[in-house]
Design a protein around this motif. Structure first.
Motif, PDB file in Angstrom:
ATOM      1  N   GLY A   1       0.886  -1.186  -0.110  1.00 46.08           N
ATOM      2  CA  GLY A   1       0.020  -0.080  -0.114  1.00 46.08           C
ATOM      3  C   GLY A   1       0.774   1.371   0.122  1.00 46.08           C
ATOM      4  N   GLY A   2       0.212   2.222  -0.209  1.00 42.77           N
ATOM      5  CA  GLY A   2       1.064   3.543  -0.205  1.00 42.77           C
ATOM      6  C   GLY A   2       1.792   3.857  -1.464  1.00 42.77           C
ATOM      7  N   SER A   3       2.228   5.043  -1.699  1.00 46.97           N
ATOM      8  CA  SER A   3       3.113   5.273  -2.934  1.00 46.97           C
ATOM      9  C   SER A   3       4.473   5.100  -2.834  1.00 46.97           C
TER      10      SER A   3
ATOM     11  N   HIS B   1       7.562  10.180  10.651  1.00 46.76           N
ATOM     12  CA  HIS B   1       6.679   9.808   9.813  1.00 46.76           C
ATOM     13  C   HIS B   1       5.926  10.986   8.873  1.00 46.76           C
TER      14      HIS B   1
ATOM     15  N   THR C   1      10.065   2.358   5.732  1.00 43.08           N
ATOM     16  CA  THR C   1       9.238   1.890   4.597  1.00 43.08           C
ATOM     17  C   THR C   1       9.923   2.666   3.154  1.00 43.08           C
TER      18      THR C   1
ATOM     19  N   ALA D   1       7.725   3.058   0.778  1.00 44.66           N
ATOM     20  CA  ALA D   1       6.407   3.638   0.576  1.00 44.66           C
ATOM     21  C   ALA D   1       6.284   4.944   1.608  1.00 44.66           C
TER      22      ALA D   1
ATOM     23  N   GLN E   1       4.484   7.514   3.636  1.00 42.38           N
ATOM     24  CA  GLN E   1       3.507   7.822   4.632  1.00 42.38           C
ATOM     25  C   GLN E   1       3.169   9.388   4.708  1.00 42.38           C
TER      26      GLN E   1
ATOM     27  N   SER F   1       2.545  12.662   2.404  1.00 41.81           N
ATOM     28  CA  SER F   1       3.452  13.064   1.240  1.00 41.81           C
ATOM     29  C   SER F   1       4.958  13.037   1.419  1.00 41.81           C
TER      30      SER F   1
ATOM     31  N   ARG G   1       7.978   8.591   6.136  1.00 38.66           N
ATOM     32  CA  ARG G   1       8.057   7.031   6.024  1.00 38.66           C
ATOM     33  C   ARG G   1       7.732   6.375   7.429  1.00 38.66           C
ATOM     34  N   ASN G   2       7.068   5.264   7.300  1.00 40.61           N
ATOM     35  CA  ASN G   2       6.679   4.286   8.505  1.00 40.61           C
ATOM     36  C   ASN G   2       7.869   3.445   8.874  1.00 40.61           C
TER      37      ASN G   2
END
Length: 454
Positions: A84-86, A319, A364, A366, A368, A370, A373-374
């Protein structure tokens, strides 16, 4: 007439503060019958490293923005992520550094100058995706139980080389539980000594003070008389009770703290360091001053014989606002870390000092929101330098985007086993019997990453 409790309380306000803090309440088993449990001990086999400096990056720095180059992540920027996410490309450019050509981002230009001294472990894994659990596992090997910390195990296995200083020091220790530098069921004397908070290292002057290390009322001779009386009470109590958790730790910590009154303030006074050295660490002002002073003190501690020093920096938990805050964090510690490596090399100490850098997990690929990151505990990067590891070397790998380790996976148990191995300690033999079981740092796990050893 003062009771034993009143004497203890009054005395601890002076010589007892630093070494005694937190020790009495630990669940420490009886110590060995040796006169000095901190005496230097022989390793299991020939050691590559004699001491450790652990640069703990609290909060989880992003591996894909620092030391794990992912060109495919940049190519796939904006596409849907695996979970998920971009996908979010790094805001910073990676470049090949040194003769080895290690890829390191522009976030750490000064550290990158030492690329040929680094082993990048790009396949780290731990079991916990949340900060408290991952931080505890990084330090103790487990998040479920209270266990001795890496520093405590190191001190227990090797002892120290200076009987007037703690064998294990935690500068600006990680926030949260003291278990990150505690000794748990190991004898209390192996617990880390907590020194300072980050803000105090930046309050001018040339060194951090240690509160209550000196008794302002009694002379050294009077303190010795008082301490002898207290120790007589303690030994009598120990003689009456065959098992009393913490009492022997109290005895040893009081003796150590008495000796520390002269040694510790002198060691933490950096006024005799040259201006060039202070500038090399970035310890003369600006955003690098606090961490620069801590790194300088770390060098002074290990040079004086302290076995294990941990220095904490953070918070790296972005985040959101990653592009700004990660840059701020890196700018504050990049020059000090490079200064530490350079100083150790100049003193011919890097070859037998193991320097470790890393956080409790990575982040991550991807996004979180704009610009964040998680947490990512399935694949991230730590690095080691000196102490018998290869220089200019990359070990392990994550997938093309940096989600998880796929090659030469290095679990936190393997990381611990490797650190102990470099210190000449077999992680399977370094045990302590408690509650009917032989415990060890790596529990029933751990494999040494022999490929990184020079």
């Amino acid at each position: 007439m003062l009771s034993r409790r009143q004497i203890l309380q009054r005395a601890s306000a002076g010589f007892g503060y630093l070494a005694f803090a937190g020790l009495y309440g630990t669940q420490a088993a009886e110590q060995s019958a040796t006169n000095n449990p901190l005496a230097s001990k022989s390793p299991h086999f020939s050691a590559r490293a004699k001491r450790v400096i652990f640069l703990c990056m609290q909060g989880g720095p992003s591996h894909v923005d620092t030391f794990d180059y992912k060109p495919q992540l940049a190519k796939d920027h904006g596409k849907g992520g695996k979970y998920g996410g971009s996908l979010l490309k790094s805001p910073w450019k990676f470049r090949q550094r040194g003769d080895s050509g290690l890829w390191i981002s522009d976030l750490f230009p000064s550290v990158a100058e030492h690329a040929d001294d680094l082993t990048l472990i790009r396949s780290m894994q731990c079991d916990q995706p949340v900060h408290p659990g991952a931080m505890t596992q990084m330090h103790t090997g487990t998040a479920q139980f209270i266990r001795p910390s890496l520093g405590a195990w190191t001190l227990y296995g090797l002892g120290t080389e200076n009987d007037s200083l703690p064998g294990f020091v935690s500068l600006n220790p990680p926030s949260g539980s003291s278990r990150n530098y505690g000794s748990s069921f190991l004898p209390a004397i192996y617990s880390g000594s907590k020194v300072g908070r980050a803000s105090r290292f930046a309050r001018g002057g040339r060194g951090e003070s240690v509160p209550d290390i000196k008794n302002p009322v009694l002379s050294e001779k009077q303190q010795r008389i008082q301490l002898d009386l207290i120790q007589q009470f303690n030994r009598e109590k120990l003689g009456r009770e065959s098992y009393q958790p913490g009492i022997e730790g109290v005895i040893e910590s009081y003796e150590l703290a008495f000796r520390m009154q002269d040694a510790m303030p002198q060691l933490m006074d950096t006024s005799n360091e040259s201006q060039a050295t202070l500038e090399m660490y970035g310890a003369t002002g600006g955003s690098t001053e606090s961490f620069g002073k801590q790194c300088l003190l770390a060098r002074r501690f290990v040079e004086a014989g302290v076995r294990f020093v941990e220095v904490t920096h953070g918070n790296w938990d972005q985040h959101a606002n990653l592009s700004v805050d990660h840059k701020v964090r890196a700018e504050a510690c990049d020059k000090p870390i490079a200064g530490l490596l350079q100083d150790l090399k100049q003193r011919d100490m890097l070859r037998d000092t193991l320097v470790i850098w890393g956080g409790e997990f990575g982040r991550t690929p991807a996004a979180q929101g704009s610009d964040g990151r998680n947490h990512n505990n399935k694949g991230y990067t730590t690095w080691m330098a000196g102490g018998g590891v290869k220089g200019g070397f990359s070990y392990g790998a994550t997938d093309e985007h940096g989600y998880e380790a796929i090659e030469n996976k290095c679990h936190i148990h393997d990381w611990h086993a490797t650190i102990l191995h470099l210190l000449g300690l077999d992680h399977e033999q370094l045990t302590y019997r408690y509650a009917g079981r032989d415990f060890r740092l790596t529990d029933v796990h751990g494999k040494v990453a022999k490929e990184i050893i020079a």
